[in-house]
Motif scaffolding. Structure first.
Motif, PDB file in Angstrom:
ATOM      1  N   UNK A   1      67.576 124.608  -4.081  1.00 13.33           N
ATOM      2  CA  UNK A   1      68.052 125.048  -2.768  1.00 13.33           C
ATOM      3  C   UNK A   1      67.236 124.306  -1.722  1.00 13.33           C
ATOM      4  N   UNK A   2      67.603 124.441  -0.475  1.00 12.38           N
ATOM      5  CA  UNK A   2      66.802 123.826   0.582  1.00 12.38           C
ATOM      6  C   UNK A   2      65.378 124.382   0.528  1.00 12.38           C
ATOM      7  N   UNK A   3      64.399 123.501   0.502  1.00 15.03           N
ATOM      8  CA  UNK A   3      62.969 123.846   0.487  1.00 15.03           C
ATOM      9  C   UNK A   3      62.497 124.472  -0.820  1.00 15.03           C
ATOM     10  N   UNK A   4      63.331 124.422  -1.868  1.00 15.99           N
ATOM     11  CA  UNK A   4      62.962 125.050  -3.142  1.00 15.99           C
ATOM     12  C   UNK A   4      63.040 124.024  -4.269  1.00 15.99           C
ATOM     13  N   UNK A   5      61.889 123.701  -4.863  1.00 13.11           N
ATOM     14  CA  UNK A   5      61.795 122.624  -5.839  1.00 13.11           C
ATOM     15  C   UNK A   5      61.274 123.167  -7.173  1.00 13.11           C
TER      16      UNK A   5
ATOM     17  N   UNK B   1      56.200 124.302  -9.799  1.00 13.38           N
ATOM     18  CA  UNK B   1      57.311 124.460  -8.850  1.00 13.38           C
ATOM     19  C   UNK B   1      56.743 124.886  -7.495  1.00 13.38           C
ATOM     20  N   UNK B   2      57.478 124.580  -6.427  1.00 17.36           N
ATOM     21  CA  UNK B   2      56.934 124.924  -5.111  1.00 17.36           C
ATOM     22  C   UNK B   2      58.043 125.079  -4.084  1.00 17.36           C
ATOM     23  N   UNK B   3      57.698 125.742  -2.992  1.00 14.08           N
ATOM     24  CA  UNK B   3      58.618 125.884  -1.866  1.00 14.08           C
ATOM     25  C   UNK B   3      57.970 125.280  -0.633  1.00 14.08           C
ATOM     26  N   UNK B   4      58.816 124.826   0.288  1.00 10.38           N
ATOM     27  CA  UNK B   4      58.319 124.245   1.531  1.00 10.38           C
ATOM     28  C   UNK B   4      58.187 125.278   2.643  1.00 10.38           C
ATOM     29  N   UNK B   5      58.823 126.444   2.432  1.00  9.16           N
ATOM     30  CA  UNK B   5      58.736 127.506   3.429  1.00  9.16           C
ATOM     31  C   UNK B   5      58.857 128.851   2.731  1.00  9.16           C
ATOM     32  N   UNK B   6      58.308 129.889   3.351  1.00 14.50           N
ATOM     33  CA  UNK B   6      58.339 131.229   2.753  1.00 14.50           C
ATOM     34  C   UNK B   6      59.756 131.733   2.563  1.00 14.50           C
ATOM     35  N   UNK B   7      60.665 131.269   3.389  1.00 13.86           N
ATOM     36  CA  UNK B   7      62.055 131.713   3.290  1.00 13.86           C
ATOM     37  C   UNK B   7      62.705 131.283   1.980  1.00 13.86           C
TER      38      UNK B   7
END
Length: 427
Positions: free
Chosen positions: A32-36, A109-115
């Motif tokens: 998803x956007x910002x979700x890797x 795995x990582x996210x770019x934002x808390x959302x």
């Protein structure tokens, strides 16, 4: 001659040298956007002409927030153990094993934002389907290979929904995939059944007296009350408090294996400090050093392993105590996917009595037959490694001499279960 050279180049390009023995592949999929999301595939070391002759087995860890590439790989079933020594009972000897750091924010795995953190189990499942789409783009030859989703603890809750959502995506033509089965190990599918059976399990085991039983039971019933009132975050907090009560009255029984040796210090939550760290604590430190050192370097990654794992649990605290038995029922009633549930009898956190309760309550086509089905022995080399009950596509396995981590505690029983699930994958 040119053709032979070309074929050789293709074969060499199929797998890379990662960390440890055998050929591997790994990578990220932006689900998803910002979700890797990160995946790491170990290609089987079995003597085969092509890797596709063996099934593809996914392993999902629990938590939520525990890393499959770390814990599942090095502490349970990968080719190397935490001391980097070859593991005799690695699954990679007989299958291609895909470790996925899931939900996003777990492990590498990582996210770019808390959302972008996941908030519920359905979103986790959808992310995993997106991951598989990206995986098959990188490894298209595996699209027709039999796929089995296996998991442990909270991973089982995720695996059940993943299997259901993936099955729908296959039927809708959104993904080409040969999904055959789901294996749920010591799985957090009906959390309250586990919590409510802690007190009787420990009393019958001799780990508490009646006074200790009463304290645990009181806390467990309050957890149930909050859950039934729809106060899901409060129920999760009360689950944690119930764990503290268990630790206090048992003087820190090991939640993952009640026979593990424990120190004679005081409980952590009582304000006292345990005299020496547990072996599990030391293993966690060892794993962190490994994953953020040599493994990270070998895979050429620039993400700190485990940096966001704590946040993963926090954002799922409202979903943590919710049951997922209806999803298991849908798998049994609307698909032809095998559903195998296995439980280590020395596990406390997802104890066998609680698991048997929710499995026996399942409403599915084979329910009547299940009620009267015979329980048989898991016999390996003449030794009773546990018990099994099988009707149609449902199997339940009681595993002797095993706690929460069945693949590590009783690999022979686990091998038996995997052979049943995958129709004797090692044959």
């Amino acid at each position: 001659m040119k053709l032979l050279i070309l074929c050789g180049l293709i074969a060499l390009a199929f797998g890379r040298q990662g960390f440890g023995p055998g050929e591997q592949e790994w990578g990220y999929v932006t689900v998803r956007e910002d979700a890797h999301m990160f995946w790491w595939l170990y290609l089987t070391t079995a003597e085969v002409k092509t890797y596709e002759e063996k099934p593809l087995i996914i392993w999902l860890q629990g938590g939520p927030g525990a890393s499959s590439t770390g814990y599942g790989n090095f502490a349970e079933l990968g080719p190397l153990d935490l001391d980097r020594k070859p593991r005799d009972f690695t699954w990679v000897k007989d299958a291609n094993v895909l470790f996925i750091d899931n939900p996003v924010g777990t492990g590498y795995s990582y996210v770019d934002s808390a959302a972008a953190y996941t908030r519920d189990n359905k979103q986790i499942a959808e992310d995993l389907v997106a991951l598989m789409k990206g995986f098959y783009e990188k490894m298209p030859s595996f699209k027709t290979v039999p796929l089995y989703i296996t998991a442990e603890s909270y991973g089982g809750k995720m695996a059940a929904e993943f299997g259901l959502v993936l099955d729908k995506a296959i039927k809708d033509g959104e993904i080409e995939c040969n999904l055959k089965g789901v294996g749920l190990g010591d799985s957090w599918v009906s959390p309250i059944d586990s919590v409510l059976t802690w007190a009787p399990y420990l009393l019958h085991f001799g780990a508490v007296d009646q006074a200790g039983y009463d304290k645990i039971e009181s806390a467990a019933l309050e957890t149930k009350r909050l859950l039934e009132a729809g106060r899901f975050v409060d129920a999760t907090d009360m689950w944690r408090e119930t764990e503290y009560v268990v630790m206090d009255v048992t003087h820190d029984v090991d939640f993952y294996n009640v026979l593990k040796k424990i120190g004679n210090g005081y409980s952590k939550h009582s304000g006292k400090i345990i005299a020496k760290p547990s072996a599990r604590d030391l293993d966690d430190v060892k794993l962190d050093i490994l994953m953020n050192g040599d493994v990270k370097k070998a895979l050429d990654l620039n993400v700190r392993w485990g940096a966001q794992s704590g946040a993963v649990f926090s954002y799922l605290s409202g979903d943590f105590m919710k049951a997922n038995t209806e999803v298991v029922e849908q798998l049994l009633n609307s698909t032809d996917i095998k559903v195998f549930v296995f439980s280590g009898q020395l596990d406390l956190i997802v104890d066998t009595p609680g698991t048997v309760l929710w499995v026996d309550r399942l409403n599915w086509a084979g329910k009547k037959q299940w009620e009267t089905a015979k329980r048989n022995v898991i016999s390996v080399e003449g030794i009773n490694e546990g018990y099994r009950k099988e009707v149609g596509n449902l199997g339940l396995y009681w595993v002797n001499r095993a706690g929460h981590m069945v693949p590590a505690d009783n690999p022979k029983a686990m091998d038996f279960i995997l052979r049943k699930l995958t129709n004797d994958y090692a044959a």
